[in-house]
Design a protein around this motif. Sequence first.
Motif: not given
Length: 403
Positions: A122-126, A148-149, A310-317
């Motif tokens: 969730x940090x890298x993808x965004x 950030x979240x 980016x957040x949901x994509x990174x977290x899910x992946x």
Amino acid sequence: MIQNSINIIRKTLISPIHQFLKDSRAVGIVLIVCTLLSMILANSAVQTDYVGFWNTLFDPAGGHHYQYRALHLPNSYLLWINDGMMVLFFFLVGMEIKRELTVGELSSVRKSILPVLAAVGGMLFPALIFALFNKNTPYAHGWGIPMATDIAFSLGILSLLGKRVPVGLKIFLMALAIIDDLGAILTIAVFYTPHLDVKYLLIGGAVLLIPLLLNYFKVQRLIFYYIPGLVLWYCLFNSGVHATIAGVLLAFCIPQDRIAHLVHSLHDPVNFVIMPVFALANTAIQLPSDIAGALHNNISYGIIAGLVLGKPLGIFTLSFLAVKLKLAALPSKAGWLQLIGVGLIAGIGFTMSIFISSLAYQERELQIIAIISVIAASLLAGIAGFIFLRLLKPVGIVIAKQP
């Protein structure tokens, strides 16, 4: 008679207010109200006085430092809020991180692996998405903004969904957001430090040894931690490392058995005084006449795409990889679709993203574009996540048919 009047006041006014303050949604509601109020005032007939109040320098010759008698302190109300008051916010976050790492959801590898990897994704993808939009441009330094979240907003949205979101998923988001905050803190310390004054940095390092030794010898009186903590803040403020890092460093020195009490004591002042004031000061922005045009640039594309996609994509992946590699398991009663919904809600950046926006760019025009983009992205992410989770059937819950 008087006692009856007091009871009526307590029942009709004080109790509802107290209940509201204890509600996890309250923090988000207060921040939204303060943001809207600030933006309305900043674009009204009193805009010059309102915006000028936060930004006027006490000592115009001193730059960002108040030079009177060589004190070298923050030089405006905005700087005192961002460099001074927000130390308590970071102090609170630091203690929550320490508590989770020692006795909470991050205290073992098994417990922590899923939210840690999800937070990393969730940090890298965004950041990568922002970098792609802003490669080889003067705006590339803002890659940390969409990382950030916002804990308060994200958990507030989840609380609106009630039992449709299992407790395990709420704990997952909280742990993820805490790791996310740690990542943002490290990003600020390493990448958003424009210059270093080695003298102040060395003095600050020496001062930090005092609370570390106090902790080692199990000293319980907190005043002995606060005094070197203030000196540490002053040294970091003048060293070039952002002064709020002092709050995190001091938090990790506080004795473990005092943290619960301190977190409880600071929760309301930080969430209902400091963060609203931060929102008022940092969203005091005069909106451009063409808002759509202001959002039509690489900074906005990078921030909005980074937070919303980016957040949901990174977290899910990374969560998917961790589960498939049997490194971790999904939270109890949670499915993959619910994880995507939580990933969407994690795209609410707000507090930390706005904070990093003020560090990433020196030009006020670019800061305004970044802040507007963060607000727009957070609004999109929050609405999308809420609707997505609201439409899902809760996992493991059987809805009884009416006879």
